[in-house]
Motif scaffolding. Structure first.
Motif, PDB file in Angstrom:
ATOM      1  N   THR A   4      -9.348 -25.388 -40.928  1.00 25.51           N
ATOM      2  CA  THR A   4     -10.466 -24.417 -40.912  1.00 25.51           C
ATOM      3  C   THR A   4     -11.599 -25.605 -40.868  1.00 25.51           C
ATOM      4  N   ALA A   5     -11.483 -26.550 -41.809  1.00 25.28           N
ATOM      5  CA  ALA A   5     -12.765 -27.767 -41.561  1.00 25.28           C
ATOM      6  C   ALA A   5     -12.762 -28.157 -40.317  1.00 25.28           C
ATOM      7  N   VAL A   6     -11.869 -28.550 -39.394  1.00 23.15           N
ATOM      8  CA  VAL A   6     -11.982 -29.424 -38.502  1.00 23.15           C
ATOM      9  C   VAL A   6     -11.767 -28.578 -37.062  1.00 23.15           C
ATOM     10  N   ASP A   7     -11.370 -27.364 -37.152  1.00 20.02           N
ATOM     11  CA  ASP A   7     -11.188 -26.729 -35.741  1.00 20.02           C
ATOM     12  C   ASP A   7     -12.133 -25.651 -35.685  1.00 20.02           C
ATOM     13  N   SER A   8     -13.101 -25.832 -34.742  1.00 18.63           N
ATOM     14  CA  SER A   8     -14.590 -25.054 -34.195  1.00 18.63           C
ATOM     15  C   SER A   8     -14.039 -23.862 -33.704  1.00 18.63           C
ATOM     16  N   ARG A   9     -12.922 -23.697 -33.384  1.00 24.94           N
ATOM     17  CA  ARG A   9     -12.585 -22.131 -32.831  1.00 24.94           C
ATOM     18  C   ARG A   9     -12.394 -21.310 -33.831  1.00 24.94           C
ATOM     19  N   ILE A  10     -12.258 -21.723 -35.228  1.00 23.42           N
ATOM     20  CA  ILE A  10     -12.230 -20.844 -36.363  1.00 23.42           C
ATOM     21  C   ILE A  10     -13.540 -20.325 -36.733  1.00 23.42           C
ATOM     22  N   THR A  11     -13.751 -19.181 -36.703  1.00 31.35           N
ATOM     23  CA  THR A  11     -15.091 -18.637 -36.971  1.00 31.35           C
ATOM     24  C   THR A  11     -15.064 -18.041 -38.310  1.00 31.35           C
ATOM     25  N   ALA A  12     -14.153 -17.552 -38.924  1.00 32.80           N
ATOM     26  CA  ALA A  12     -14.157 -17.158 -40.582  1.00 32.80           C
ATOM     27  C   ALA A  12     -12.993 -17.209 -40.910  1.00 32.80           C
ATOM     28  N   ALA A  13     -13.070 -17.416 -42.379  1.00 31.76           N
ATOM     29  CA  ALA A  13     -11.611 -17.569 -43.146  1.00 31.76           C
ATOM     30  C   ALA A  13     -11.650 -16.770 -44.351  1.00 31.76           C
ATOM     31  N   ALA A  14     -10.434 -16.458 -44.796  1.00 35.14           N
ATOM     32  CA  ALA A  14     -10.156 -15.745 -46.138  1.00 35.14           C
ATOM     33  C   ALA A  14      -9.205 -16.764 -46.989  1.00 35.14           C
ATOM     34  N   PHE A  15      -9.625 -16.970 -48.033  1.00 27.90           N
ATOM     35  CA  PHE A  15      -8.646 -17.923 -48.854  1.00 27.90           C
ATOM     36  C   PHE A  15      -8.397 -17.536 -50.154  1.00 27.90           C
ATOM     37  N   GLY A  16      -7.389 -17.625 -50.888  1.00 27.80           N
ATOM     38  CA  GLY A  16      -7.051 -17.236 -51.983  1.00 27.80           C
ATOM     39  C   GLY A  16      -5.852 -18.073 -52.795  1.00 27.80           C
ATOM     40  N   LEU A  17      -5.923 -18.111 -54.080  1.00 26.58           N
ATOM     41  CA  LEU A  17      -4.895 -18.624 -54.881  1.00 26.58           C
ATOM     42  C   LEU A  17      -4.694 -20.022 -54.314  1.00 26.58           C
ATOM     43  N   CYS A  18      -5.613 -20.815 -53.951  1.00 26.08           N
ATOM     44  CA  CYS A  18      -5.221 -22.216 -53.482  1.00 26.08           C
ATOM     45  C   CYS A  18      -5.135 -23.016 -54.679  1.00 26.08           C
TER      46      CYS A  18
END
Length: 121
Positions: A4-18
């Motif tokens: 997600t940090a480097v791919d400009s095609r990703i426009t939103a993200a959901a993370f958890g328990l990282c």
């Protein structure tokens, strides 16, 4: 998270328990909208470490979901929330400069359409 940090095609993200140890640097590069879920009484990931990771996201739109419970006690509604979050952001089409939309197309893009009296429904 590193993708997600480097791919400009990703426009939103959901993370958890990282596991935050190796992810803070990547999180600092993430500027897309983020929904982050954590367990308040997590026995594997310390609360402060989860908060440090959330703080590291460089997004103007980020949401923290903290739930009572241990690592594996994530409420089912958190998965549903992540799906709603992603759908909301991924359904927004990229604006095309100079393109005028018909009212029906505008409704499909925004979910809002005025009726004959000018009221929004």
């Amino acid at each position: 998270m590193p993708l997600t940090a480097v791919d400009s095609r990703i426009t939103a993200a959901a993370f958890g328990l990282c596991w935050p140890d190796n992810l803070v640097a990547a999180a600092r590069q993430i500027t897309v909208p983020v929904e982050y879920s954590m367990q308040w009484n997590d026995e594997l990931i310390p609360r402060e470490a989860g908060l440090v990771l959330f703080d590291a996201f460089d997004s103007a739109e980020k949401s923290l979901h903290a739930n009572i419970g241990r690592h594996r006690d994530v409420p089912r509604f958190e998965a549903e929330s992540a799906v709603r979050f992603l759908l909301r952001h991924l359904r927004q089409p990229a604006p095309v400069e100079g393109l005028l939309l018909e009212p029906e197309d505008q409704q499909r893009q925004t979910g809002v359409l005025g009726n004959e009296q000018g009221q929004i429904r």
